[in-house]
Design an enzyme around this catalytic site. Sequence first.
Site, short mmCIF file in Angstrom:
data_model
loop_
_atom_site.label_atom_id
_atom_site.label_comp_id
_atom_site.label_asym_id
_atom_site.label_seq_id
_atom_site.Cartn_x
_atom_site.Cartn_y
_atom_site.Cartn_z
N ASP A 205 16.39 11.22 14.20
CA ASP A 205 16.81 12.61 14.30
C ASP A 205 18.33 12.74 14.38
OD1 ASP A 205 15.70 15.35 14.79
OD2 ASP A 205 16.90 15.19 16.61
N ASP A 322 11.65 21.61 9.17
CA ASP A 322 12.80 22.49 9.39
C ASP A 322 13.07 23.39 8.18
OD1 ASP A 322 13.41 21.30 11.88
OD2 ASP A 322 14.63 19.76 10.92
C1 GLC Z 1 16.59 17.79 13.80
C2 GLC Z 1 15.13 18.12 13.79
C3 GLC Z 1 14.96 19.53 14.27
C4 GLC Z 1 15.50 19.61 15.69
C5 GLC Z 1 16.93 19.11 15.76
C6 GLC Z 1 17.32 18.85 17.19
O1 GLC Z 1 17.30 18.53 12.89
O2 GLC Z 1 14.58 17.90 12.53
O3 GLC Z 1 13.63 19.96 14.22
O4 GLC Z 1 15.44 20.93 16.13
O5 GLC Z 1 17.11 17.91 15.08
O6 GLC Z 1 16.63 17.74 17.68
#
Ligand code: GLC
Length: 553
Positions: A205, A322
Site C-alpha cells: 500500500d 479505489d
Molecule cells: C491506498 C489504498 C486505499 C487506502 C489508502 C490509504 O491507496 O489502496 O484504499 O485508502 O492507500 O491506506
Amino acid sequence: MTTQQIERKWWHNAVVYQIYPRSFMDANNDGIGDLKGIISKLDYLHQLGINVIWLSPVFKSPMDDNGYDISDYQDIAAEFGTLEEMDELIAAAKQRNIHIIMDLVVNHSSDEHPWFIEARKSTDNPYRDYYVWRKPLADGSAPSDFHSYFGGSGWEFDELTGEYYFHQFSKKQPDLNWENPKVQQEVHDMMNWWLDRGIGGFRMDVIDLIGKVVDQKIMANGPHLHTLLQEMNKATFGRRDVLTVGETWSVTPEIAKLYSDPARNELSMVFQFEHITITFDPVEGKWKPRPFSLVEFKNVISKWQTELSDQGWNSLFWNNHDLPRAVSKYGDPGKYRIQSAKMLATALHFLKGTPYIYQGEEIGMTNVRFESIEDYQDIESINLYHERIAAGVSHQEMMQGIYENGRDNARTPMQWNGSANGGFSQSSPWLKVNPNYGEINVELALEDKDSIFYHYQQLIALRKQREVMVYGDYQPLFEQHPQVFAYQRTLGDEQLVVICNFSGQVVELSLTDEICGLYGECLISNYRPVSELGRTLNLQPYESFVIDVSSSL
Ligand code: GLC
Ligand code: CA
C-alpha cells in the site's frame, strides 16, 4: 528491439484476482463479507483460472478506512474471521494452486494500534519515535500546511503531550516513521511471520510514501525509499519465490525500473496510474473528471510497454477498490456492456505484464449511482463531499464526481445471483448492492457460454499456453487513430495482431501494408472470429479480436 532472455518467474504468466473482503461474500449473514465467504468461492475462482488472489486488508482494524488502518498486523478482524480461518484459506487456495498475497499497509497504522496508544502517552515513551511528532508553531498552529488526502490538515494536535502527529490519510491513520530502524525491524518481523504462514507475497500500500522527509515536504520518492525497499527485500521476501507489487501513484517509467529491475532486488513490479490520472483534472483531481482520450491513453500504454520491455515488469489493470468500474469508465455500461467488457479484457490481457482482475470485473459489474451522500460509506468520498460543499462546490457537481470516480463504485457487494442482496448476504449489506444485480450476476454468467466470464476464462488460459503473450515484444499500430487500439506482439517467429474498437460506432479501418494480407488462427473475439486481415476491416461497435499470424509471415 530484441526480447532479452529475462529470467522466467512464475508470476510472469500469472493472473491475479483482487478480493475486497468486505464486499465479496458474507458467510455468516451479518452483512459483511468474510474469510469463510471467500473460502466458499474458491472453486469459482479456480474455474475462472486465476492463480493469485490479492486480498485487501483483513487484519484487525477499527475500519475507519475499511481495514487500511491496522491495529494489529498479526491478527484478523473479528468481522472477517480468525487466524485459523486465514490459515484455512491459505491452505484451501494452495490446493487449487492459488497463491494468496496480503496487503501490506505500513506507511501508517491505525491510531488504535498499541504502538500509537503507547506513543501518545508521553514525549519520552519508547514508541514515540514510531510516528512523526512535531511541536506547534509559535502561534500554536500546525507545523506545516500539508493537506491530508482524505481532507483537512495532515497534522492532528494531541492534547496530552501538546504536540502534533502527522497523517497523510485520515487522522485515524498516523504515519509510521520509517527513519526509525525499530519500525523497519518490526515490519520485517511481521512480514516474515506472514511468509512463514505460507502466503505468496505482498501488495504494498502507498509504498512510494514510506521514504518521506516530512520537514522538507517530500512525501513520494524520498531519498531513502529504494534503500528501505532493498533492506526489506533482503530481510524478508528476497529469499523466497514470491510476488511483490507496490502501489506507486508517483512512478515514472524510470522510477519503475528502479523498483522492478530484478538486478536491484526490490519488488517484482509496481502499479503505475498514468492511464488513470490522464482522466483526472490536473488541478481538481478525480472529482473533476476529464473526458477519456484514446490517443492519449495509447501514448501512455505504449510508453510503459516499451520502457519496461527489457528491464522491469509491468502490472496491468483497469480498476481496483479505489477506482471506478472498468466497463463504466472505458466501455459502455448500457447497450454494449457485454461487447465492451470483453473488448477491454482482450485489450489488457494481451499486453506485456501481469494482469489484475478486480472482483466483479469478470461479469461486467458497473458503477452505481446513489442519490444521497448518506448512502455512501467511503471515508474519502464523504469527507471530500463535505469539504468541497463548504468551499462552494454544488451538490450536483460533487455527486457527478462521485458517480464517475468515487471509490464505492467498486465496493458495492459482489453480485452472485438474482436473489435478495445479489446473493451476497441474507441481511442488509454494509453498503447497498447495485440495483442491477438481477441482470448482472455470476449465476447468469455461468449459465451463458458467451458471457464475459468465459471470455476472461479463455484469456487466462491463453496466457498460460502462449509464451508470446507473456514475453513477446510490443509494437503499437494505428497510434493516431481516435477509435482503434491495436498492437502486435512478437516473439521469435511468432506474432499476434490485436485489434480493439474502443467506440460504440462501426469503424472502417484501412490496413497498412505492414499487416494487410496477414492471416491465421483467431485466438479470441467478441463477435464472429476474424482470421484474415484484408485491405479494410469493418469493425463492429467495441469489436475486438486477436489473430495469431505467425504462419503467414
Ligand atoms: C491506498 C489504498 C486505499 C487506502 C489508502 C490509504 O491507496 O489502496 O484504499 O485508502 O492507500 O491506506
Ligand atoms: Ca460476515
